[in-house]
Motif scaffolding. Structure first.
Motif, PDB file in Angstrom:
ATOM      1  N   TYR A  41     -17.918   3.192 -52.297  1.00 13.56           N
ATOM      2  CA  TYR A  41     -17.430   4.393 -52.753  1.00 13.56           C
ATOM      3  C   TYR A  41     -17.516   5.361 -51.741  1.00 13.56           C
ATOM      4  O   TYR A  41     -18.400   5.433 -50.720  1.00 13.56           O
ATOM      5  N   TYR A  42     -16.567   6.274 -51.688  1.00 18.61           N
ATOM      6  CA  TYR A  42     -16.490   7.329 -50.849  1.00 18.61           C
ATOM      7  C   TYR A  42     -16.339   8.602 -51.491  1.00 18.61           C
ATOM      8  O   TYR A  42     -15.801   9.063 -52.482  1.00 18.61           O
ATOM      9  N   CYS A  43     -16.954   9.557 -50.636  1.00 21.31           N
ATOM     10  CA  CYS A  43     -16.860  10.901 -51.152  1.00 21.31           C
ATOM     11  C   CYS A  43     -16.057  11.731 -50.171  1.00 21.31           C
ATOM     12  O   CYS A  43     -15.764  11.311 -49.145  1.00 21.31           O
ATOM     13  N   LYS A  44     -15.512  12.847 -50.796  1.00 25.17           N
ATOM     14  CA  LYS A  44     -14.213  13.590 -50.070  1.00 25.17           C
ATOM     15  C   LYS A  44     -14.664  14.890 -50.314  1.00 25.17           C
ATOM     16  O   LYS A  44     -14.684  15.476 -51.652  1.00 25.17           O
ATOM     17  N   PHE A  45     -14.779  15.953 -49.466  1.00 28.01           N
ATOM     18  CA  PHE A  45     -14.767  17.359 -49.674  1.00 28.01           C
ATOM     19  C   PHE A  45     -13.273  17.814 -48.952  1.00 28.01           C
ATOM     20  O   PHE A  45     -12.819  17.637 -47.834  1.00 28.01           O
ATOM     21  N   VAL A  46     -12.867  18.757 -49.748  1.00 24.22           N
ATOM     22  CA  VAL A  46     -11.613  19.449 -49.426  1.00 24.22           C
ATOM     23  C   VAL A  46     -12.127  20.982 -48.874  1.00 24.22           C
ATOM     24  O   VAL A  46     -12.738  21.561 -49.625  1.00 24.22           O
ATOM     25  N   ILE A  47     -11.856  21.190 -47.545  1.00 23.70           N
ATOM     26  CA  ILE A  47     -12.524  22.271 -46.844  1.00 23.70           C
ATOM     27  C   ILE A  47     -11.432  23.359 -46.572  1.00 23.70           C
ATOM     28  O   ILE A  47     -10.329  22.920 -47.030  1.00 23.70           O
ATOM     29  N   GLN A  48     -11.951  24.427 -46.171  1.00 27.39           N
ATOM     30  CA  GLN A  48     -10.833  25.532 -45.722  1.00 27.39           C
ATOM     31  C   GLN A  48      -9.618  24.808 -44.794  1.00 27.39           C
ATOM     32  O   GLN A  48      -9.949  23.804 -44.042  1.00 27.39           O
ATOM     33  N   GLY A  49      -8.499  25.194 -44.982  1.00 28.00           N
ATOM     34  CA  GLY A  49      -7.274  24.685 -44.304  1.00 28.00           C
ATOM     35  C   GLY A  49      -6.807  23.491 -45.153  1.00 28.00           C
ATOM     36  O   GLY A  49      -5.922  22.781 -44.518  1.00 28.00           O
ATOM     37  N   TYR A  50      -7.429  23.244 -46.203  1.00 28.47           N
ATOM     38  CA  TYR A  50      -7.114  22.041 -46.899  1.00 28.47           C
ATOM     39  C   TYR A  50      -7.304  20.671 -46.199  1.00 28.47           C
ATOM     40  O   TYR A  50      -6.434  19.797 -46.279  1.00 28.47           O
ATOM     41  N   ARG A  51      -8.383  20.834 -45.465  1.00 27.38           N
ATOM     42  CA  ARG A  51      -8.753  19.546 -44.572  1.00 27.38           C
ATOM     43  C   ARG A  51      -9.538  18.621 -45.382  1.00 27.38           C
ATOM     44  O   ARG A  51     -10.495  19.080 -46.398  1.00 27.38           O
ATOM     45  N   ASP A  52      -9.317  17.405 -45.404  1.00 20.07           N
ATOM     46  CA  ASP A  52     -10.245  16.529 -46.244  1.00 20.07           C
ATOM     47  C   ASP A  52     -11.246  15.773 -45.317  1.00 20.07           C
ATOM     48  O   ASP A  52     -10.855  15.344 -44.121  1.00 20.07           O
ATOM     49  N   ILE A  53     -12.478  15.965 -45.782  1.00 20.96           N
ATOM     50  CA  ILE A  53     -13.649  15.338 -44.966  1.00 20.96           C
ATOM     51  C   ILE A  53     -14.365  14.290 -45.575  1.00 20.96           C
ATOM     52  O   ILE A  53     -14.613  14.372 -46.834  1.00 20.96           O
ATOM     53  N   TRP A  54     -14.204  13.033 -44.882  1.00 26.26           N
ATOM     54  CA  TRP A  54     -14.325  11.830 -45.827  1.00 26.26           C
ATOM     55  C   TRP A  54     -15.867  11.596 -45.258  1.00 26.26           C
ATOM     56  O   TRP A  54     -16.061  11.536 -44.167  1.00 26.26           O
ATOM     57  N   GLY A  55     -16.659  10.707 -46.362  1.00 24.81           N
ATOM     58  CA  GLY A  55     -17.816  10.167 -46.024  1.00 24.81           C
ATOM     59  C   GLY A  55     -17.511   8.716 -45.306  1.00 24.81           C
ATOM     60  O   GLY A  55     -16.486   8.162 -45.415  1.00 24.81           O
ATOM     61  N   GLN A  56     -18.659   8.196 -44.979  1.00 26.50           N
ATOM     62  CA  GLN A  56     -18.421   6.727 -44.282  1.00 26.50           C
ATOM     63  C   GLN A  56     -18.466   5.551 -45.478  1.00 26.50           C
ATOM     64  O   GLN A  56     -17.867   4.689 -45.013  1.00 26.50           O
ATOM     65  N   GLY A  57     -18.762   5.897 -46.652  1.00 25.66           N
ATOM     66  CA  GLY A  57     -18.552   4.951 -47.727  1.00 25.66           C
ATOM     67  C   GLY A  57     -20.018   4.159 -47.983  1.00 25.66           C
ATOM     68  O   GLY A  57     -20.934   4.053 -46.972  1.00 25.66           O
ATOM     69  N   ILE A  58     -20.098   3.892 -49.227  1.00 24.31           N
ATOM     70  CA  ILE A  58     -21.498   3.258 -49.626  1.00 24.31           C
ATOM     71  C   ILE A  58     -21.126   2.183 -50.529  1.00 24.31           C
ATOM     72  O   ILE A  58     -20.416   2.353 -51.516  1.00 24.31           O
ATOM     73  N   LEU A  59     -21.750   1.089 -50.499  1.00 27.93           N
ATOM     74  CA  LEU A  59     -21.422  -0.068 -51.160  1.00 27.93           C
ATOM     75  C   LEU A  59     -22.162  -0.162 -52.647  1.00 27.93           C
ATOM     76  O   LEU A  59     -23.509   0.299 -52.561  1.00 27.93           O
ATOM     77  N   VAL A  60     -21.669  -0.324 -53.686  1.00 30.51           N
ATOM     78  CA  VAL A  60     -22.216  -0.502 -55.141  1.00 30.51           C
ATOM     79  C   VAL A  60     -21.740  -2.034 -55.561  1.00 30.51           C
ATOM     80  O   VAL A  60     -20.399  -2.249 -55.543  1.00 30.51           O
ATOM     81  N   THR A  61     -22.631  -2.771 -55.793  1.00 28.23           N
ATOM     82  CA  THR A  61     -22.488  -4.155 -56.304  1.00 28.23           C
ATOM     83  C   THR A  61     -22.864  -4.368 -57.840  1.00 28.23           C
ATOM     84  O   THR A  61     -24.390  -3.883 -57.756  1.00 28.23           O
ATOM     85  N   VAL A  62     -22.169  -4.468 -58.497  1.00 28.24           N
ATOM     86  CA  VAL A  62     -22.663  -4.895 -59.980  1.00 28.24           C
ATOM     87  C   VAL A  62     -22.527  -6.344 -60.285  1.00 28.24           C
ATOM     88  O   VAL A  62     -21.680  -6.741 -60.566  1.00 28.24           O
ATOM     89  N   SER A  63     -23.724  -6.854 -60.486  1.00 26.23           N
ATOM     90  CA  SER A  63     -23.772  -8.230 -60.549  1.00 26.23           C
ATOM     91  C   SER A  63     -25.035  -8.836 -61.238  1.00 26.23           C
ATOM     92  O   SER A  63     -25.911  -8.071 -61.110  1.00 26.23           O
ATOM     93  N   SER A  64     -24.837  -9.988 -61.987  1.00 24.45           N
ATOM     94  CA  SER A  64     -26.216 -10.506 -62.694  1.00 24.45           C
ATOM     95  C   SER A  64     -26.602 -11.690 -61.845  1.00 24.45           C
ATOM     96  O   SER A  64     -27.468 -12.206 -62.200  1.00 24.45           O
TER      97      SER A  64
END
Length: 115
Positions: free
Chosen positions: A92-115
């Protein structure tokens, strides 16, 4: 320089909940925020977004289960994920759209759903 970092990922069992958090630092004004996810071999896909005025949008496969929220300063964006299933396993990645309509992305984080 604006930096973004996600936290809160991990391993959960089907039906459980998890909350992701994303914090942005630096000198910026956030126009919009969003969460995306990506699995191996697939393109990154939008999960949820929040635009100005607090307008939220969700993709069909998470409607009713996920909730995006932010703080008053619009420097943190969270994703509450309920009733998780194995198909939600992804980076999962988050993204901020900031001034100048620039996209700033996070590095990503793993979510695992498993039994």
């Amino acid at each position: 320089q604006v930096q973004v970092a996600e936290s809160g990922g991990g391993l959960v069992q089907p039906g459980e909940s998890l909350r992701l958090s994303c914090a942005a630092s630096g000198n910026f004004a956030a126009y919009a925020m969003a969460w995306y996810r990506q699995t191996p071999g697939k393109e990154r896909e939008l999960v949820a977004s929040m635009a100005g005025g607090g307008i939220t949008r969700y993709t069909d496969f998470v409607k009713g289960r996920f909730t995006i929220s932010t703080d008053k300063a619009r420097r943190t964006v969270k994703l509450q994920m309920n009733n998780l299933n194995p198909e939600d396993t992804a980076v999962y990645y988050c993204k901020f759209v900031i001034q100048g309509y620039r996209d700033i992305w996070g590095q990503g984080i793993l979510v695992t759903v498993s039994s």
